[in-house]
Design an enzyme around this catalytic site. Structure first.
Site, short mmCIF file in Angstrom:
data_model
loop_
_atom_site.label_atom_id
_atom_site.label_comp_id
_atom_site.label_asym_id
_atom_site.label_seq_id
_atom_site.Cartn_x
_atom_site.Cartn_y
_atom_site.Cartn_z
N ARG A 131 59.93 45.55 20.20
CA ARG A 131 60.48 44.81 19.06
C ARG A 131 60.98 45.81 18.02
O ARG A 131 60.22 46.66 17.55
CB ARG A 131 59.39 43.92 18.46
CG ARG A 131 59.75 43.14 17.19
CD ARG A 131 58.46 42.53 16.66
NE ARG A 131 58.60 41.58 15.59
CZ ARG A 131 58.58 41.89 14.29
NH1 ARG A 131 58.46 43.16 13.91
NH2 ARG A 131 58.67 40.95 13.37
N HIS A 179 51.29 36.45 5.26
CA HIS A 179 51.92 36.47 6.58
C HIS A 179 51.31 37.54 7.48
O HIS A 179 50.53 38.38 7.05
CB HIS A 179 53.43 36.73 6.45
CG HIS A 179 53.77 38.04 5.80
ND1 HIS A 179 53.83 38.19 4.42
CD2 HIS A 179 54.03 39.26 6.32
CE1 HIS A 179 54.14 39.45 4.14
NE2 HIS A 179 54.25 40.13 5.27
N HIS A 206 48.51 39.83 5.57
CA HIS A 206 48.58 40.58 4.31
C HIS A 206 49.59 39.93 3.37
O HIS A 206 50.38 39.07 3.75
CB HIS A 206 48.95 42.04 4.55
CG HIS A 206 50.30 42.24 5.18
ND1 HIS A 206 50.53 42.09 6.53
CD2 HIS A 206 51.50 42.55 4.63
CE1 HIS A 206 51.81 42.32 6.79
NE2 HIS A 206 52.42 42.58 5.66
N ASP A 265 52.45 41.17 0.59
CA ASP A 265 53.20 42.38 0.24
C ASP A 265 52.97 42.81 -1.20
O ASP A 265 52.88 44.00 -1.50
CB ASP A 265 54.69 42.16 0.50
CG ASP A 265 55.01 42.13 1.99
OD1 ASP A 265 54.14 42.52 2.79
OD2 ASP A 265 56.12 41.68 2.35
#
Length: 316
Positions: free
Chosen positions: A295, A285, A227, A229
């Site tokens: 994470r 990214h 996607h 941002d």
């Protein structure tokens, strides 16, 4: 006697014919078996070729992710490691704000803005908040600004849902550290891209994330899709991530991948590491799927448009 000899001859001929028939059947069976073995061999060769081709294809995909911008074991300090890229035309579709709208685009990584000890404190903050609920899938968020918290397949407002209990989960010191870290991240972005910090505004969504290998249950759990941002959130001009856990020891998978035209480039998370970049399509990214462990990170976003600015969070 002649008749007997004729019968014996016929019997001999019959026996000979029978032997030839049997021999022919045996030969045909042998030939059929050899043909079957040949066919099986060809099928095995074809299967092996397919397996090799598949392996080579998968390997070629992985080879696109071999360039690591920064590995987990590196310490990027005191100056950020900066990679410049040409700005996309995305910003032309929005009102421009001199002194802030990206003129210089790129991506950068630093380990000198937030200490590992501070990252541990923020991780414990995230763990306490997300322990109140959490997604049924592999990705949960906690937004201290709006109060949004993943709960099952939906979101709740922690300040309204839990009321006075929040003071037992978070402290004023937690929120003060969060504000201080946000300010430091804003300052390093401004210095790196030549901006005026006074013209940058925190924007939404800015949130903690917890990702593990649990299968996705809703679209909100599918964090791994590529996607942009600026396309997903029109207000974004600069995006940053503060990692709160270590790639390789706290989790596997989960690397941050910049998807460039000719190759992919990764950032391996390290507790206290800040990765930041201009938010347009020059920085397409994704995040790899987490395959083991958990994470933790914070996404901290900035806009140049004051109309989309938000305030730092504060305990009710």
């Amino acid at each position: 006697m002649a008749l007997l000899r004729l019968r014996n001859a016929k019997g001999s001929n019959a026996s000979e014919i029978e032997r030839k028939i049997k021999r022919g059947n045996a030969l045909r069976q042998g030939s059929s078996w050899q043909s079957s073995r040949g066919l099986v061999a060809l099928l095995l060769v074809a299967l092996f070729t397919c397996v090799v081709a598949t392996w080579l294809y998968v390997t070629s995909l992985d080879s696109d992710i071999t360039e690591t911008l920064v590995s987990q074991g590196e310490l990027v300090s005191p100056q950020p490691r900066v990679y410049s890229v040409q700005c996309s035309e995305d910003y032309e579709n929005y009102k421009r704000f001199p002194g802030c709208t990206p003129q210089k685009c790129g991506r950068a990584v630093t380990d000198s803005v937030v200490t590992r000890e501070e990252a541990q404190v923020l991780r414990r903050l995230a763990e306490r908040g997300l322990a109140l609920a959490g997604s049924e899938g592999g990705a949960s968020i906690l937004d201290l600004h709006s109060g949004a918290l993943s709960m099952g397949k939906q979101f709740v407002n922690i300040y309204r849902y839990f009321g006075d209990q929040i003071s037992d989960v978070f402290t004023q010191e937690d929120f003060q550290l969060y504000r201080n870290v946000r300010g430091r991240i804003q300052a390093v972005i401004a210095e790196t891209f030549g901006l005026n910090t006074a013209l940058m505004y925190l924007t939404k969504p800015t949130f903690f994330s917890r990702i593990n290998s649990t299968a996705a249950k809703t679209q909100h759990d599918e964090y791994w899709h590529p996607h942009i941002d600026k396309v997903t959130y029109g207000s974004f001009d600069y995006t940053s991530l503060l990692y709160l856990s270590d790639y390789g020891s706290d989790f596997t998978g989960g690397r941050f991948v910049f998807m460039d035209q000719n190759s992919n480039r990764t950032v391996e998370p390290r507790a206290g590491r800040v990765s930041f970049f201009s938010s347009g399509s020059e920085n397409l990214h994704r995040v790899e799927k987490v395959t083991w462990g958990t994470r933790y990170a914070i996404t901290v976003s900035f806009t140049c448009d004051p109309a989309h600015g938000i305030s730092d969070p504060a305990l009710p």
